[in-house]
Design an enzyme around this catalytic site. Structure first.
Site, PDB file in Angstrom:
ATOM      1  N   SER A 175     -25.018 -66.847  -4.483  1.00  0.00           N
ATOM      2  CA  SER A 175     -24.513 -65.654  -5.182  1.00  0.00           C
ATOM      3  C   SER A 175     -24.403 -64.694  -3.770  1.00  0.00           C
ATOM      4  O   SER A 175     -22.951 -63.708  -3.240  1.00  0.00           O
ATOM      5  CB  SER A 175     -24.647 -64.976  -6.020  1.00  0.00           C
ATOM      6  OG  SER A 175     -26.363 -64.272  -5.832  1.00  0.00           O
ATOM      7  N   LYS A 202     -25.724 -56.891   0.458  1.00  0.00           N
ATOM      8  CA  LYS A 202     -25.115 -57.487  -0.623  1.00  0.00           C
ATOM      9  C   LYS A 202     -24.737 -56.574  -1.696  1.00  0.00           C
ATOM     10  O   LYS A 202     -25.908 -55.867  -1.496  1.00  0.00           O
ATOM     11  CB  LYS A 202     -25.691 -58.236  -1.806  1.00  0.00           C
ATOM     12  CG  LYS A 202     -26.062 -59.574  -2.179  1.00  0.00           C
ATOM     13  CD  LYS A 202     -26.662 -60.724  -3.101  1.00  0.00           C
ATOM     14  CE  LYS A 202     -26.317 -61.223  -4.001  1.00  0.00           C
ATOM     15  NZ  LYS A 202     -27.103 -62.909  -4.828  1.00  0.00           N
ATOM     16  N   SER A 223     -29.732 -68.412  -3.640  1.00  0.00           N
ATOM     17  CA  SER A 223     -28.431 -67.501  -3.203  1.00  0.00           C
ATOM     18  C   SER A 223     -28.159 -66.864  -2.256  1.00  0.00           C
ATOM     19  O   SER A 223     -26.968 -66.242  -1.724  1.00  0.00           O
ATOM     20  CB  SER A 223     -28.835 -66.471  -4.397  1.00  0.00           C
ATOM     21  OG  SER A 223     -27.604 -66.942  -5.619  1.00  0.00           O
TER      22      SER A 223
END
Lengths: 96, 489
Positions: B156, B81, B180
């Protein structure tokens, strides 16, 4: 807790050092008003005598030896600086 | 078309590397080919270090040829990420603020993974600074759900979930502050694990809400999640909230699982707002546990269900307004060319660098911490947080874990909720309280809607009992094998 109208967007934008356009101020005020209205429900909870919780990790008072150890070299630390000269970060003039 | 390797679990790839059936270079080439074929549509990656990954793969193959392989992850590509530092690679947080930022150092998880021989493969798209539930808040454009390209992958960590679902890589890292990792895992039909707060070091993770943020694993199978967690967990003195916990061999623990757990079902997590198809799939999963000898108990978490979102949006935004004060245009990040003077540099750089959701949360967080409001908002939220944690502690005394939906609905349409922040926040209703309490949670696939969209089962465990949590998740996964279904891309 406060009423939604208490959200003073100009005051907050200034505290947060954030330049907002007129349209942003109007939009954020409305959206944050909805959110503040939603969180009003926390008033219903009886919190008398309850300790506040900062985080969930069961660790307290973390100490470290005050020992010298390698850090980031200057060139690496400055590699993302927007402007630099002689190993220093350049900013607009602060004092006239 | 996907090739033979694209949808294999990492544990199987590790075996094939070990037996010499495949090479790491071949594996990285396969991932690169798949990424080139599908990522123009999925847009999971912000960037991909092709040359770097191939060079590390060559090193790995040489180590293995010399009999010096470092373990099961040696030679396996892992996606990051775009919020976790890999030295020399971009770290954008999917924000214009950090569009040109290059990490000067490694996060602790990066050090651990590269020491294990894993290959940092690329940077995965996300909601800007991890603020969002759909990946639509990325400054670089949204990621699409591989099961239906008109829908969101969740967020996210949407890029981290979509890359696994699309067969681009088998393992990715995400971060989870209010759901997330688990919510995008559910929406993309993969396994997403948020560890106990304090189990995985946050050093080198760009901070959003520090008392809630936790790095975790995204993978095709529970075994892969166990494999990756074992490589990143453990105490780190560079993160003062890191806990000195034993890190067991999570994968070996799976084989030792005893079954017949006592599992709690929080009744409030099945109320209004839950999509009927999602509810039915989760209830069918609960029935599987009951039918295989587990004791199912109805439990009640009234405060968590009613107040967690309100508590979260006060605490998380307060912490965010403080954490994001560092982006001032001075030392790194975007610097406005329009600034009239040194102070105006802050106002203009932040106005240009941050997107709408980040600005909203900074303003809200500034408000709840400001003089006259602190006690009413922030302090009260921290006290309700204590009550929510106590509620979980009480039910987990008699239950090994809790079962619930991960998300109230399957993947929603791109644009459907993006103009209504509160509606977006409510999609995290079942995941957020787990962060407030600091507990581990995992989402495992538990079926599909009639429209073919994945559904996730959330399992919430006791603090630092990831071994138990993974065993409970694997028990269901092995019986149903949803991981063998893939989207057609």
């Amino acid at each position: 807790m406060s009423a939604n109208s208490d959200l003073n967007i100009d005051y907050l934008a200034n505290l947060a050092r954030l330049a907002l356009t007129g349209a942003e101020k109007e939009k954020f005020s409305r959206q944050l008003g909805d959110i503040l209205h939603y969180v009003e429900k926390l008033k219903q909870v009886d919190v008398s005598g309850v300790e506040p919780m900062a985080h969930a990790s069961p660790v307290f008072n973390v100490w470290q030896e005050d020992a010298v150890r390698p850090g980031l070299p200057v060139d690496e630390a400055l590699r993302n600086a927007p402007a630099q000269r002689q190993h220093m970060i350049v900013v607009p003039k602060v004092v006239e | 078309m996907a090739d033979d390797l694209n949808y294999l679990p990492a544990a199987r790839l590790a075996e094939m590397l070990g037996s010499g059936k495949i090479s790491s270079v071949g594996l990285v080439q396969s991932c690169l080919a798949r990424t080139k074929a599908v990522d123009g549509r999925v847009k999971a990656f912000n960037s991909c270090d092709e040359a770097g990954a191939l060079a590390l793969a060559q090193d790995s193959d040489q180590r293995r040829a010399a009999g010096q392989a470092r373990g099961p992850l040696d030679g396996i590509p892992v996606g990051f990420k775009d919020v976790i530092a890999v030295a020399g690679q971009p770290l954008t947080c999917s924000s214009k603020m950090l569009a040109n930022f290059i990490s000067p150092y490694d996060a602790t998880v990066t050090e651990k993974l590269t020491a294990a021989g894993a290959i940092p493969f690329g940077r995965l798209n996300m909601d800007e600074f991890a603020m969002g539930s759909s990946t639509e808040n990325s400054a670089f454009g949204p990621t699409a759900n591989p099961w239906d390209l008109t829908r969101v992958p969740g967020g996210s960590s949407g890029g981290s979930a979509a890359a696994v679902a699309a067969g681009e890589v088998s393992l990715t890292l995400g971060s989870d502050t209010g759901g997330s990792i688990r919510q995008p895992a559910a929406l993309c039909g993969i396994v997403g694990l948020k560890p106990t707060y304090g189990l995985v070091s946050r050093y080198g993770l760009a901070a959003y809400a520090s008392s809630l943020d936790q790095i975790g694993t995204m993978a095709r199978t529970v075994e892969d999640a166990a494999l990756l967690l074992g490589a990143i967990a453990g105490h780190d003195e560079r993160d003062s909230t890191s806990f000195k916990a034993d890190v067991p061999d999570y994968r070996a623990e799976l084989a030792r699982s005893k079954g017949r757990w006592r599992l709690g079902v929080p009744k409030e997590f099945f109320g209004a707002g839950l999509d009927p198809e999602v509810g039915a799939a989760v209830k069918a999963a609960i029935e599987h546990y009951r039918a295989t000898g587990c004791e199912i108990r109805e439990v009640s978490l009234p405060l968590a269900a009613e107040y967690a979102i309100a508590v979260y949006y006060l605490i998380a935004t307060a912490e965010a307004s403080s954490n994001l004060a560092r982006y001032d245009g001075v030392r790194y990040g975007r610097r406005s060319a329009k600034a009239k003077d040194a102070v105006d540099l802050y106002y203009q750089s932040r106005a240009e660098g941050f997107g709408d959701e980040v600005k909203r949360r900074i303003i809200l967080g500034t408000h709840v911490l400001s003089s006259g409001y602190y006690d009413a908002y922030y302090l009260r939220a921290q006290k309700v947080r204590t009550l929510i944690r106590n509620e979980f502690t009480a039910v987990l005394r008699d239950c090994d874990a809790l079962l619930s939906p991960t998300s109230p609905t399957a993947a929603f349409k791109l644009g459907e909720k993006s103009s209504d922040p509160l509606a977006m926040y409510l999609t995290d209703i079942y995941t957020i309280s787990v962060n407030l309490a600091g507990l581990p949670g995992i989402s495992v696939p538990c079926g599909f809607t009639t429209g073919g969209l994945p559904i996730g089962l959330q399992i919430i465990g006791r603090p630092f009992d990831e071994a138990g949590l993974l065993s409970i998740a694997r028990h269901y996964e092995q019986a149903h094998g949803w991981y063998s279904k893939h989207p057609s891309l």
